[in-house]
Design an enzyme around this catalytic site. Structure first.
Site, PDB file in Angstrom:
ATOM      1  N   ASP A   1     -17.630   1.892   8.388  1.00 36.10           N
ATOM      2  CA  ASP A   1     -17.361   3.140   8.294  1.00 36.10           C
ATOM      3  C   ASP A   1     -16.405   3.514   9.054  1.00 36.10           C
ATOM      4  OD1 ASP A   1     -17.421   5.966   8.447  1.00 36.10           O
ATOM      5  OD2 ASP A   1     -19.743   6.324   8.665  1.00 36.10           O
TER       6      ASP A   1
ATOM      7  N   TRP B   1     -24.769   7.799  12.837  1.00 37.99           N
ATOM      8  CA  TRP B   1     -24.348   7.504  11.651  1.00 37.99           C
ATOM      9  C   TRP B   1     -24.827   6.196  11.282  1.00 37.99           C
ATOM     10  CZ3 TRP B   1     -24.436  11.938   9.262  1.00 37.99           C
ATOM     11  CH2 TRP B   1     -23.962  13.218  10.068  1.00 37.99           C
TER      12      TRP B   1
ATOM     13  N   LYS C   1     -12.397  14.338   8.233  1.00 44.00           N
ATOM     14  CA  LYS C   1     -11.928  14.361   9.763  1.00 44.00           C
ATOM     15  C   LYS C   1     -10.369  14.116  10.016  1.00 44.00           C
ATOM     16  CE  LYS C   1     -16.659  12.356  10.655  1.00 44.00           C
ATOM     17  NZ  LYS C   1     -17.386  13.910  11.165  1.00 44.00           N
TER      18      LYS C   1
END
Length: 363
Positions: free
Chosen positions: A171, A101, A195
């Protein structure tokens, strides 16, 4: 059918009592005669839902008053572009690449300015966090970017990087609300909620007010400007209304559970049960350097692809879902977010012990 133990990396397990509460309110939310799913985002009832959700999140994270909380769409992946579009005032940003990511965020930033990869752990399949105590921070860097918990590879920053005074952007998709955090150390802290917080479709951005530009390049779409959403209090257009409502319920559940200090304690306890077994196992082994292990995502392997596949299949039959590892790592991965009960981890370890006894000779 009984509920399974869901070890998915996301969309992931949600607290059962939140799901039951949402089910009870599905046809009639607090006497409105309709579901939140059917409700106008401009209604008084919904205005109370989104404002309360924001306040509960502020309480949980102790968010300073000079930070805006935005409930947006597009997932964390849209932020890969929104961040450079809004924050690259000098046209330079530094990226620490510790997984897929962060790698994607870096590639996206390269489209909007000079993105500099100042550290990476790609040399060892992202199985560790690089030393970030003395990085070659660019003098003109508008920000330093990290992915704090790496869902796929199971690593987590124990210490935040030394950004040498530059703005830190993080993030936190897969460690959001898993432990206390000092928001003031970040310029932007953001994450997709699917999540650890709620259903897919919402991304929460917590941004310091002085970083929100009054004006951006005219090529930046209206919907990708932080100022537009901040000025409209996340209601510029129809937000992911039902998803935000569920997030709000999870915030209340976290408060009821004792807040983020209590969640950290519980998460450490759950992770210890699994890591202690992996460290003593003759069949299974963890793939991450010990000091960089995530409390949320635990990848492990047997060293034999056929045995890994057999384990995943037998675990599924026994009620343990979504244990197959990401294709870039292989093996298995157990995501043990806030809503995963300790009992689920204990039962998984018991199953792993049994599997090891039955298959130990095949390693």
């Amino acid at each position: 059918m009984a509920r399974v133990y869901n070890f998915s990396a996301g969309p992931a397990v949600l607290p059962e009592e939140v799901l039951k509460e949402a089910a009870d309110e599905m046809l009639d939310y607090k006497g409105t005669g309709m579901s939140v799913m059917e409700m106008s985002h401009r209604s008084a009832a919904y205005d109370a839902i989104i404002k309360e959700a924001e306040q509960d999140l502020r309480d949980l994270m102790d968010i300073p008053d000079n930070y805006k909380v935005l409930f947006l769409q597009g997932g964390a992946s849209q932020q890969f572009a929104m961040i450079p579009m809004n924050l690259m005032k000098n046209g330079v940003a530094d990226y620490i690449v510790t997984g897929q990511w962060a790698k994607k965020a870096y590639a996206e930033a390269c489209k909007y300015g000079k993105a500099v990869k100042i550290a990476s752990s790609e040399d060892k399949t992202f199985s560790y966090i690089p030393d970030c105590s003395d990085l070659p921070i660019d003098e003109d860097a508008d920000y330093v970017y990290i992915c704090e918990n790496n869902t796929i590879y199971g690593t987590k920053y124990r210490e935040l990087p030394n950004t040498k005074g530059k703005t830190l952007v993080a993030d936190v998709s897969s460690c959001f609300l898993s432990e206390p955090v000092d928001v003031s150390r970040y310029g932007v802290i953001y994450g997709g909620v699917q999540k650890n917080i709620g259903p897919a479709g919402v991304v929460i951005v917590i941004i310091r007010e002085d970083l929100i530009p009054e004006e951006v390049d005219k090529s930046v779409p209206t919907m990708l400007q932080y100022k537009v959403h901040a000025d409209a209090q996340s209601l510029y257009n129809t937000p992911p209304a039902y998803g935000i409502y569920i997030c709000g319920k999870v915030f209340k559940w976290l408060k009821k559970m004792g807040g983020l200090s209590e969640m950290k304690k519980r998460n450490e306890e759950k992770a210890r049960i699994l890591y202690d077994f992996l460290d003593s196992s003759s069949l299974f082994k963890g793939t991450v350097r010990k000091e960089d292990r995530s409390l949320m995502n635990v990848p492990f392997v047997t060293g034999d692809k056929e045995l890994d596949a057999k384990f995943v299949a037998e675990a599924k039959a026994a009620g343990f879902e979504n244990l197959k590892g990401h294709r870039t790592v292989g093996g298995m991965r157990a995501s043990i977010y806030n809503a995963m009960p300790k009992e689920g981890v204990e039962k998984l370890v018991a199953f792993m012990k049994k599997f090891e006894e039955e298959n130990g000779g095949k390693k």
